[in-house]
Design an enzyme around this catalytic site. Sequence first.
Site, PDB file in Angstrom:
ATOM      1  N   GLU A  74     -17.103  18.905  15.477  1.00 16.15           N
ATOM      2  CA  GLU A  74     -18.448  18.302  15.958  1.00 16.15           C
ATOM      3  C   GLU A  74     -19.187  16.994  16.457  1.00 16.15           C
ATOM      4  OE1 GLU A  74     -20.885  19.480  13.032  1.00 16.15           O
ATOM      5  OE2 GLU A  74     -19.638  21.032  13.063  1.00 16.15           O
ATOM      6  N   ASP A  92     -32.161  20.832  14.858  1.00 14.42           N
ATOM      7  CA  ASP A  92     -32.157  21.811  14.466  1.00 14.42           C
ATOM      8  C   ASP A  92     -33.337  22.185  13.283  1.00 14.42           C
ATOM      9  OD1 ASP A  92     -31.355  20.616  12.536  1.00 14.42           O
ATOM     10  OD2 ASP A  92     -29.276  20.832  12.899  1.00 14.42           O
ATOM     11  N   THR A  97     -29.402  14.301  10.089  1.00 18.29           N
ATOM     12  CA  THR A  97     -27.765  15.316  10.527  1.00 18.29           C
ATOM     13  C   THR A  97     -27.175  13.912  10.567  1.00 18.29           C
ATOM     14  OG1 THR A  97     -28.096  17.785  10.689  1.00 18.29           O
ATOM     15  CG2 THR A  97     -26.089  16.911  11.167  1.00 18.29           C
TER      16      THR A  97
END
Length: 711
Positions: A74, A92, A97
């Site tokens: 990640e 995305d 995020t």
Amino acid sequence: MRIPHRIFRRVSRSERPPRPAHRRRRTGVRVALAMALAAIPAAVALNTGQAAAASGLDDPVKKEIALQIVSTAENSSLQWREQFGYIEDIGDGRGYTAGIVGFCSGTHDMLELVEYYTGKVPGNPLAKYLPALRAVDGSDSHEGLDPGFTTAWEQAAATPEFRAAQEHERDRVYFAPSVSRAKSDGLRVLGQFAYYDAIVMHGQSGFDSIRAEARSNARTPAEGGDETRYLDAFLDARVVEMKKEEAHEDTSRIDTAQRVFLRNGNLDLATPLAWSVYGDDFRIDTDPRPGPGSTEPPGAEALISRGKPATASSSETSSLTPGKAVDGDATTRWASAEGSDPQWLRIDLGEGASVSRVELKWEAAYAKQYRLEISANGTDWTRLATETAGNGGTDTWSGLTGKGRYLRVYGTARGTAYGYSLWEADVYGSAGGTTPTDPPPKGAFTVVGAGDIADQCNQSDPGCQHFKTAARAMAINPAFYITMGDNQYDDAHIEDFRNYYDKSWGRFKDKTHPVPGNHEAYDDWDNQDEVAYRQYFGDRATPQGKMWYSYDYGNWHFVALNSNRFDEREQLDWLKADLAKNSKKCVAAYFHHPLFSSGSHGNDPVSKPVWSMLQAAGTELVLSGHDHHYERFAPQSPDGQADPNGIVQILGGMGGKDLYGQGDTVQKNSQKRIWDKFGVMQLDFTDTTFTSKFVGTDGTVLDTGPTYNCR
């Protein structure tokens, strides 16, 4: 059947537009391998008690390994704790995020996180954005969040409360459900990690799809399938799922990481580990220290509750006792009587203990309201923390400053109609009277062992016994396990270990202290070398660099020897030095070839010089295998003379391979012989005594030895 206590219509990550497979941080700079290695938290040497407690991915050390591996995929870094303050829109379609597992404003988990955090800290910097988070949930919109939300997130991430909240939600939403599902499927640590990594990337519905596809091609171990074959099918399905999104076409987090561990037979994620993700190479050479980041002083926040005396206001049944909440086994639990408040669990940490963190892992019967309290005398209590809106899962309380002997979890309002139930109550800090690196003092404990174990047969085969002895061993739930050699038949090649032993006794490999037998030496017949034995058991076979080693538990010193090499001076010199420096009152040793046996192999004089050294050092107990039966001897000298100051030998070659039947000559100090039963040895130790039992595969105690005192 209980209804799950929290049900949400969760927007799965797999239902949203693609997210990049490799999420770079704001700098976009790759972390070089040297930096990654330098950043690994300082390792600690696990004492035997800690090693024995390992139970799965939720073991603190295994969990730390898992979080570091996921972080390399990640974040291009082993340092997952550096990501609490991360936040950006990576384009995305999931909005912002952020944080340690990529909580998203468009997939509901960020909203749940901020709601939970606000319940803990009402005036936090993110609380005012809750209406906007609810409005944008399920979309990629920033409406109502810009321009101040990212700054507020970073401000909140500077506080221990928000960091704890992120860990709580990571565990509740992702970690605990995936590990629980993997355990119910019969998977060990690697399989549990594969499930966790999948649910982090794909969400619950994506994970369910992957698992369903895998099960259509292979049975889970719980369904009687082969674990390696099933995990191969799961990873195949995972790759297919990833490639449905253009951003996930690079599947190296599977191909050059998880698949590598699987092909190496490393089903327990034992260190050292080496893998590659997206072109970056990573290593974890030794077990990392779980807990806070590497900026903490060495020895900070040791686990001090494991195996400590525990009491409770009540227990639902005789099997759901308070000690189950501190035994380190994630499959056992304490549960209070149902339907009444208040209820409490109390742990005796030892006089003068300091508490800095508490982690509570709730079963479905969780506490909606409870207090953490500490006391020096068990009467006068000081409050450390208060929960008023609990929702189950894992509660982590950090930044505590308590000092006292007793820690109490005091439940005042149940979250369900049932009682209160904890899988584990882990308390961290400094134990009273010891340094954090000292092993906790041990009183009574149990060890289970056997030799001559795994025939080349499967659980479904009529007459296959090693699965039955493994099941009995696990049912006893000892502190740890030992083997007395000939672990795998016939020639103990690595594929045999993986295909047979690993599926039975291998289920608790991370709690086993093995020794080899003559069949292990058949793997490399020309050199009589135990190659596959070392490859399969890894560091557990050679924890001190050789295939002989020692370790301490409680007031006992255990010596594990390789009787294939009793003619080698190096091992004898090591044994002499090891016994000379031992400071424990009681000594037990184990090796494959017995000096005395009434079985078909008979007495094996190769062990006599070792016996002499052991007796001279005051050894109480020797355990062996080789002959396939059970036999218990009275204390005797190396010459076979009855001697009250001699060693008690127990022969335990009934671990699963075919029994030999009655021998021709009964040795004169033999007190009990059982020729026709499979089972395990149960050894009950205290600080000054030991008692032995032979327990058959059906749980029947077939023999009980006297209680012997240490000399």
